[in-house]
Scaffold this active site. Structure first.
Site, PDB file in Angstrom:
ATOM      1  N   CYS A 381       0.843  -1.169  -0.144  1.00  0.00           N
ATOM      2  CA  CYS A 381       0.063   0.072  -0.067  1.00  0.00           C
ATOM      3  C   CYS A 381       1.020   1.405  -0.109  1.00  0.00           C
ATOM      4  CB  CYS A 381      -0.957   0.061   1.088  1.00  0.00           C
ATOM      5  SG  CYS A 381      -2.353   1.065   0.807  1.00  0.00           S
ATOM      6  N   HIS A 507      -3.290  -5.070   0.227  1.00  0.00           N
ATOM      7  CA  HIS A 507      -2.792  -5.433   1.887  1.00  0.00           C
ATOM      8  C   HIS A 507      -2.778  -7.198   1.889  1.00  0.00           C
ATOM      9  CE1 HIS A 507      -1.828  -1.794   4.194  1.00  0.00           C
ATOM     10  NE2 HIS A 507      -3.039  -1.307   3.543  1.00  0.00           N
ATOM     11  N   GLU A 509      -0.987  -9.268   3.119  1.00  0.00           N
ATOM     12  CA  GLU A 509      -0.998  -9.810   4.353  1.00  0.00           C
ATOM     13  C   GLU A 509      -2.326  -9.978   5.129  1.00  0.00           C
ATOM     14  OE1 GLU A 509      -0.357  -6.651   3.458  1.00  0.00           O
ATOM     15  OE2 GLU A 509      -0.491  -5.261   5.097  1.00  0.00           O
TER      16      GLU A 509
HETATM   17  N1  GLN Z   1      -1.803   6.586   3.213  1.00  0.00           N
HETATM   18  C1  GLN Z   1      -1.955   6.138   2.047  1.00  0.00           C
HETATM   19  C2  GLN Z   1      -3.297   6.175   1.448  1.00  0.00           C
HETATM   20  O1  GLN Z   1      -4.292   6.425   1.960  1.00  0.00           O
HETATM   21  C3  GLN Z   1      -1.599   4.630   2.255  1.00  0.00           C
HETATM   22  C4  GLN Z   1      -2.563   3.888   3.040  1.00  0.00           C
HETATM   23  C5  GLN Z   1      -1.977   2.619   3.559  1.00  0.00           C
HETATM   24  O2  GLN Z   1      -0.995   2.236   3.314  1.00  0.00           O
HETATM   25  N2  GLN Z   1      -2.934   1.770   3.960  1.00  0.00           N
HETATM   26  O3  GLN Z   1      -3.557   5.906   0.439  1.00  0.00           O
END
Ligand code: GLN
Length: 535
Positions: A381, A507, A509
């Site tokens: 992400c 994600h 994970e």
């Molecule tokens: N802050 C970033 C976004 O909002 C990444 C979010 C995250 O890593 N879950 O897109």
């Protein structure tokens, strides 16, 4: 057949691992083929934990159905090997908002609305609904918090009432301290806690004793004497080499047979194959053939619970490849001055998800270090977004390239708000959440080799994305876009061409299970193992 209930309470203190105990009970019952699900009660008044600080509360876990739930759900899913739904998370916030909405609708006309019976009935109705809809043999309920807290008192009262209607077994997870190095195991806190629970009208059927070392016979006998429970019901839940051993450890103590008998479940044989498979994985985790070192470059490294899913996904992938994964927790702000010696000798680097600008430049430095030294890299992400920023700055020569999350005025907003996010005002549950499909458009890619299929689904939690206006230049300079949403509007995965490096907007994970590790983590651990062999 009517659903039976197991209620897991915690006493003495928080953070004892009730989630692991609950998950282990679920797993044991599933080894016998009973249909089970968990429910988690959380007494806080947040509607869900999406707005909580992971540094204080631990990771915000996301389910397929977009729910942002307590990290214990991660534990349930990893153990059970099942994707769960948000209805199983019952918070104080949800209950109170529902009861007030009912009151405004006039559902209780004439009555003064009270915790007992209105709120407690609401809890019991929810539980009954879940049990009925899923045709469960057993519903295992974990009550968040500690007995004696005001926050969870109405949940505990509802559980007392539940036990009047249905077969219900109560488990108290407690803590047995040991004073000094060769000191004695102390049972007094547990004795007092037991009295508090009995004061709520509940008599636990089992006491799970958390401790740093195995519970001694004399400790068990003492607790037994003070609680009226037979000594065999005082269960050792002391620290194990891996938490995944707990189901096996409980079975060795005969807990499975006692529980099934207490619940009055129809007698069945345990599935020996499944049990054997689980045991093999546990043994691989405990005694890996080889070890690798992975740097996790994060912001919240003081509270490792903020990254629990990443840590567990590495463990699952490692077990599959017969490797132990040592995590080196690197605080990203420590890499900001350009001294990256903390990363020397690591076999792989991960930049996990995150929000806010602290430590961002340190993460970008780490990614550059991985790319230039051909160290396997996995960006999750935010880790993918920063992989794009690093590439834009250092390979595409786009000076000052950034995400508008960190520099709203950047000249090169290679990462920008998803257009649908621009009108969002409320903070709760408004990110791009839950399971979304990704189309792998390049079969000669890390992504395709990992998943072995073209349409995949992973969980998301973000507001920003790769700015499509920069796709061409990034690709022209060698960054490979290997996955996009099926409508091609959002970039989902990007990869380096010359070494193992992949960033995913998802994600992965969050979907990793003990018996089914996340494919990208397996590929990453494999690449890191290869790298460690080359050293
Ligand atoms: N802050 C970033 C976004 O909002 C990444 C979010 C995250 O890593 N879950 O897109």
């Amino acid at each position: 057949m009517q659903t039976k209930f197991v209620v897991v309470l915690g006493s003495v203190m928080s953070g004892l691992g009730k989630g692991v105990a609950t998950s282990s009970i679920l797993k044991i019952l599933s080894f016998y083929g009973y249909k089970v699900l968990p429910v988690k009660f959380d007494g806080y008044l947040n509607y869900d934990c999406g707005t909580m600080n992971p540094y204080r509360h631990g990771e915000v876990f996301v389910l397929d159905d977009k729910s942002e739930v307590d990290m214990d759900f991660g534990m349930y899913e990893r153990f059970l090997g099942k994707d769960l739904s948000g209805e199983l998370s019952i918070t104080g916030g949800k209950l109170f908002s529902e009861i007030i909405a009912k009151e405004r609708r006039g559902d209780f006309l004439g009555a003064d609305v009270q915790i007992i019976p209105h709120l407690t009935n609401q809890i019991i109705e929810k539980i009954e609904g879940i049990a009925r809809r899923h045709k469960l043999d057993v519903l295992v309920i974990e009550v968040g918090g500690t007995v004696g807290d005001i926050e969870n008192s109405y949940f505990i009262e509802a559980m007392r009432q539940l036990a009047l209607k249905y077969k219900t077994v109560f488990i108290d997870v407690t803590y047995i301290p040991k004073l000094g190095v060769v000191g004695e195991q102390k049972t007094k806190p547990t004795q007092y806690a037991f009295k508090t629970i009995m004061g709520s009208g509940i008599i636990p059927n089992y006491i799970f004793c958390r401790a740093s070392e195995p519970i001694e016979e004399k400790t068990k006998n003492k607790i037994s004497l003070y609680t009226n429970l037979e000594a065999e019901r005082i269960i050792d839940d002391s620290d194990l080499k891996t938490l995944y051993r707990l189901p096996l450890h409980l079975i060795e103590q005969g807990f499975d047979k006692m529980l099934i008998k207490d619940l009055g479940l129809e007698r069945r044989k345990i599935d020996g194959e499944k049990l054997k498979g689980w045991r093999e994985i546990v043994e691989k985790i405990e005694n890996p053939k080889r070890r690798i070192n992975i740097a996790l470059v994060g912001k919240y490294t003081e509270l490792k619970d903020a990254y629990i899913s990443v840590r567990e996904a590495l463990t699952h992938a490692g077990a599959k490849l017969d490797a132990g994964v040592n995590i080196k927790w690197v605080e990203s702000s420590d890499l900001e001055n350009g001294d990256l010696s903390l990363l020397n000798g690591v076999d792989g680097i991960i930049v996990p998800g995150g929000f806010g600008s602290r430590g961002i430049e340190g993460k970008i430095n780490a990614i550059r270090f991985a790319r230039e030294n051909k160290i396997p890299y996995l960006g999750l992400c935010l880790g993918m977004q920063l992989m794009v920023v690093e590439y834009a700055r250092n390979v595409c020569n786009l000076k000052g390239a950034n995400s508008t999350e960190f520099d709203p005025k950047t000249r090169h907003n290679v990462i920008d708000l998803i257009p649908s996010q621009r009108k969002v005002k409320l903070k709760g549950a408004t990110m791009r959440l839950g399971a979304w499909k990704c189309k792998i458009i390049n079969t000669n890619s890390i992504a395709y080799r990992a998943y072995r299929k073209k349409i995949i689904s992973e969980r998301h939690r973000h507001r920003y994305e790769v700015n499509n206006r920069y796709r061409r230049i990034l690709e022209k300079k060698g960054l490979v876009i290997t996955g996009v949403t099926p409508d091609n509007k959002l970039v989902e995965t990007v990869e380096w061409r010359d070494s193992f490096g992949i960033g995913t907007q998802a994600h992965p994970e969050l979907k990793s299970k003990v018996e089914e590790p996340a494919p990208l983590f397996v590929s990453f651990v494999e690449a890191s193992l290869k790298r460690s062999g080359e050293k």
